[in-house]
Design a protein around this motif. Structure first.
Motif, PDB file in Angstrom:
ATOM      1  N   VAL A   1       0.986  -1.211  -0.142  1.00 37.69           N
ATOM      2  CA  VAL A   1       0.000  -0.098   0.001  1.00 37.69           C
ATOM      3  C   VAL A   1       0.829   1.372  -0.133  1.00 37.69           C
ATOM      4  O   VAL A   1       0.449   2.223  -0.413  1.00 37.69           O
ATOM      5  CB  VAL A   1      -1.023   0.107   1.263  1.00 37.69           C
ATOM      6  CG1 VAL A   1      -0.209   0.388   2.333  1.00 37.69           C
ATOM      7  CG2 VAL A   1      -2.006   0.896   0.971  1.00 37.69           C
ATOM      8  N   LEU A   2       2.252   1.153   0.241  1.00 40.10           N
ATOM      9  CA  LEU A   2       3.070   2.175   0.424  1.00 40.10           C
ATOM     10  C   LEU A   2       4.039   2.423  -0.801  1.00 40.10           C
ATOM     11  O   LEU A   2       4.398   1.231  -1.260  1.00 40.10           O
ATOM     12  CB  LEU A   2       4.001   2.080   1.558  1.00 40.10           C
ATOM     13  CG  LEU A   2       3.149   2.226   2.950  1.00 40.10           C
ATOM     14  CD1 LEU A   2       4.024   2.220   4.348  1.00 40.10           C
ATOM     15  CD2 LEU A   2       2.511   3.803   3.024  1.00 40.10           C
ATOM     16  N   PRO A   3       4.187   3.264  -1.341  1.00 41.11           N
ATOM     17  CA  PRO A   3       5.048   3.474  -2.537  1.00 41.11           C
ATOM     18  C   PRO A   3       6.713   2.986  -2.052  1.00 41.11           C
ATOM     19  O   PRO A   3       7.123   3.137  -1.036  1.00 41.11           O
ATOM     20  CB  PRO A   3       5.105   4.671  -2.920  1.00 41.11           C
ATOM     21  CG  PRO A   3       4.839   5.757  -1.801  1.00 41.11           C
ATOM     22  CD  PRO A   3       3.587   4.799  -0.958  1.00 41.11           C
ATOM     23  N   ALA A   4       7.277   2.322  -2.879  1.00 39.58           N
ATOM     24  CA  ALA A   4       8.691   1.702  -2.498  1.00 39.58           C
ATOM     25  C   ALA A   4       9.699   2.873  -2.647  1.00 39.58           C
ATOM     26  O   ALA A   4       9.680   3.452  -3.780  1.00 39.58           O
ATOM     27  CB  ALA A   4       8.999   0.542  -3.488  1.00 39.58           C
ATOM     28  N   PRO A   5      10.371   3.423  -1.641  1.00 38.25           N
ATOM     29  CA  PRO A   5      11.595   4.364  -1.756  1.00 38.25           C
ATOM     30  C   PRO A   5      12.668   3.965  -2.707  1.00 38.25           C
ATOM     31  O   PRO A   5      12.798   2.651  -2.845  1.00 38.25           O
ATOM     32  CB  PRO A   5      11.906   4.492  -0.404  1.00 38.25           C
ATOM     33  CG  PRO A   5      10.924   4.158   0.469  1.00 38.25           C
ATOM     34  CD  PRO A   5      10.356   2.715  -0.417  1.00 38.25           C
ATOM     35  N   PRO A   6      13.402   4.836  -3.366  1.00 40.36           N
ATOM     36  CA  PRO A   6      14.375   4.327  -4.148  1.00 40.36           C
ATOM     37  C   PRO A   6      15.481   3.768  -3.067  1.00 40.36           C
ATOM     38  O   PRO A   6      15.524   4.250  -2.216  1.00 40.36           O
ATOM     39  CB  PRO A   6      14.727   5.517  -4.996  1.00 40.36           C
ATOM     40  CG  PRO A   6      14.335   6.751  -4.121  1.00 40.36           C
ATOM     41  CD  PRO A   6      13.052   6.006  -3.340  1.00 40.36           C
TER      42      PRO A   6
ATOM     43  N   LEU B   1      11.596  -8.713  -2.616  1.00 39.05           N
ATOM     44  CA  LEU B   1      10.840  -7.825  -1.746  1.00 39.05           C
ATOM     45  C   LEU B   1      12.011  -7.697  -0.523  1.00 39.05           C
ATOM     46  O   LEU B   1      11.441  -6.661   0.097  1.00 39.05           O
ATOM     47  CB  LEU B   1       9.766  -9.110  -0.965  1.00 39.05           C
ATOM     48  CG  LEU B   1       8.707  -8.467  -0.478  1.00 39.05           C
ATOM     49  CD1 LEU B   1       7.839  -7.370  -1.241  1.00 39.05           C
ATOM     50  CD2 LEU B   1       7.791  -9.468  -0.176  1.00 39.05           C
ATOM     51  N   HIS B   2      12.709  -8.491  -0.461  1.00 38.72           N
ATOM     52  CA  HIS B   2      14.075  -8.226   0.602  1.00 38.72           C
ATOM     53  C   HIS B   2      14.491  -6.880   0.357  1.00 38.72           C
ATOM     54  O   HIS B   2      14.692  -5.841   1.345  1.00 38.72           O
ATOM     55  CB  HIS B   2      14.937  -9.244   0.326  1.00 38.72           C
ATOM     56  CG  HIS B   2      16.511  -8.993   1.166  1.00 38.72           C
ATOM     57  ND1 HIS B   2      17.299  -8.509   0.684  1.00 38.72           N
ATOM     58  CD2 HIS B   2      16.830  -9.628   2.333  1.00 38.72           C
ATOM     59  CE1 HIS B   2      18.546  -8.478   1.578  1.00 38.72           C
ATOM     60  NE2 HIS B   2      18.045  -9.019   2.611  1.00 38.72           N
ATOM     61  N   ARG B   3      14.871  -6.484  -0.839  1.00 43.09           N
ATOM     62  CA  ARG B   3      15.384  -5.252  -1.390  1.00 43.09           C
ATOM     63  C   ARG B   3      14.380  -4.085  -0.936  1.00 43.09           C
ATOM     64  O   ARG B   3      14.927  -2.858  -0.459  1.00 43.09           O
ATOM     65  CB  ARG B   3      15.823  -5.280  -2.703  1.00 43.09           C
ATOM     66  CG  ARG B   3      16.408  -4.056  -3.237  1.00 43.09           C
ATOM     67  CD  ARG B   3      16.654  -3.884  -4.921  1.00 43.09           C
ATOM     68  NE  ARG B   3      17.360  -2.526  -5.187  1.00 43.09           N
ATOM     69  CZ  ARG B   3      18.343  -2.279  -5.328  1.00 43.09           C
ATOM     70  NH1 ARG B   3      19.361  -3.100  -5.077  1.00 43.09           N
ATOM     71  NH2 ARG B   3      18.728  -1.298  -5.932  1.00 43.09           N
ATOM     72  N   THR B   4      13.202  -4.349  -1.305  1.00 46.32           N
ATOM     73  CA  THR B   4      12.379  -3.102  -1.105  1.00 46.32           C
ATOM     74  C   THR B   4      12.095  -2.768   0.595  1.00 46.32           C
ATOM     75  O   THR B   4      12.008  -1.900   0.799  1.00 46.32           O
ATOM     76  CB  THR B   4      10.632  -3.578  -1.710  1.00 46.32           C
ATOM     77  OG1 THR B   4      10.835  -4.106  -2.852  1.00 46.32           O
ATOM     78  CG2 THR B   4       9.593  -2.677  -1.426  1.00 46.32           C
TER      79      THR B   4
END
Length: 366
Positions: free
Chosen positions: A61-66, A189-192
């Protein structure tokens, strides 16, 4: 149902790609039919899976930060090869940042729901429970709410975690299935999640994350796809010594969750998993596409001179340590002596360890 409870707790309903479903279902089935859980062990497993499901809902639901840092440094090797020691020394360099336990248990939370102090307090309760219910495990693998910790916690969110499947619980069907899986989705998903952690508590520009978990050993190509350009510190120890030490760790971990722990079975499982993991690790780290990004650190050298070994890793990364860093390292080492750990070789059906043999060797490159 776990999914329904996670939806109720968060008020969210999007779990993202459906690929996690079969993994979760198989994991739950193995916990119920193979893990021989005590009531407390069952409650712990349920809480872990619920936390992972809630995190997954919030991630979608939250945007993934860079993730704007340089590629990470990952300590990779068998459990019990000195990774905790080296991880905590490297984290004290200003250009290296290790995630803390409280961050890994709650990598993302809705704005305003809980603050940092609340998350640290929750992690502190987690640690206190570990020390109360599994003092042997807490002694073998010391941890703290605001201390660097293994990023294997982030693998739970896709329900593909080799530590969970091989070490913490007896789940042969899940462990066998997981060994054959491509974990690219789990590492994506780990990276996110790491990006969310850094958005909440940023690291200095140009610095690197320093990560570690034994779960990576079996799945390095997938990790490398999700984190291109990763630098790998390959931790080596005499294989027989490592297996004996791992058996002690696994026995302590499983006794926390089950009253039916078979040491001989653990000896067989850890011997097979160790050799399979090392075969996979060396296939990856000796391949020309990765070998130039790998540095070997031998357990005997690390234990004999932690400061010199950590300095060697810094030099390989193009970093330097000053007198202040060396002082902090020595203070840390004096306050945190290596815990005594008896290897239960005979109880686990293992032959007495042979004299240490020469380990695999990788050329140091940059």
């Amino acid at each position: 149902m776990l999914r329904a409870e996670a939806v109720r707790r968060t008020g969210l309903a999007d779990f993202g790609a459906p690929g996690h479903g079969p993994a979760l279902d198989l994991l739950v089935s193995a916990l119920e039919t193979e893990a021989r859980l005590t009531p407390a062990g069952r409650a712990e497993a349920r809480a872990t899976l619920l936390r992972a499901l809630c995190t997954r809902l919030r991630l979608h639901v939250l945007p993934a930060p860079p993730l704007e840092l340089a590629p990470p440094v990952v300590l990779v090797g068998l459990p019990r090869t000195g990774s905790t020691l080296l991880h905590r020394l490297l984290d004290q360099h200003a250009a290296l940042r290790a995630p803390r336990l409280w961050e890994l248990l709650a990598p993302v939370s809705p704005a305003g729901e809980v603050g940092t102090s609340d998350l640290i307090a929750q992690a502190a309760r987690h640690v206190a429970d570990l020390r109360r219910t599994a003092p042997d495990l807490a002694r073998i693998h010391p941890t703290g709410a605001d201390e660097p910790e293994e990023c294997e916690h982030l693998m739970n969110t896709d329900f593909r975690n080799s530590v969970f499947g091989l070490l913490s619980y007896r789940m042969p069907s899940y462990a066998s299935w997981l060994a054959a899986q491509d974990l690219t989705s789990a590492y994506t998903l780990h990276r996110t999640q790491l990006a969310h952690i850094l958005a909440r508590r940023p690291a200095p520009a140009g610095s690197r994350l320093v990560l570690k978990s034994p779960s990576h050993l079996w799945h390095l190509p997938a990790l490398d796809r999700a984190h291109p350009g990763t630098r790998f510190v390959v931790l080596e120890r005499d294989v027989d010594e490592a297996i004996g030490s791992v058996c002690g760790l696994v026995s302590a971990a499983r006794r926390k969750r089950s009253d039916h722990v078979d040491p001989v079975e653990i000896g067989r499982e850890m011997t097979a998993a160790t050799h399979a993991g090392l075969s996979r690790m060396y296939a990856f780290t000796t391949d020309p596409s990765a070998a130039y990004r790998c540095l070997t650190v031998r357990f005997a050298d690390l234990v004999a001179d932690p400061v010199a070994t950590a300095d060697r890793v810094l030099a390989w990364l193009g970093l330097t340590g000053d007198s202040g860093l060396h002082r902090r390292w020595r203070d840390h080492l004096s306050l945190n002596p290596r815990p005594a750990h008896v290897h239960p070789r005979a109880a686990c059906g293992l032959a007495p360890a042979d004299p240490p043999r020469a380990s695999h060797a990788l050329e140091e490159t940059s």
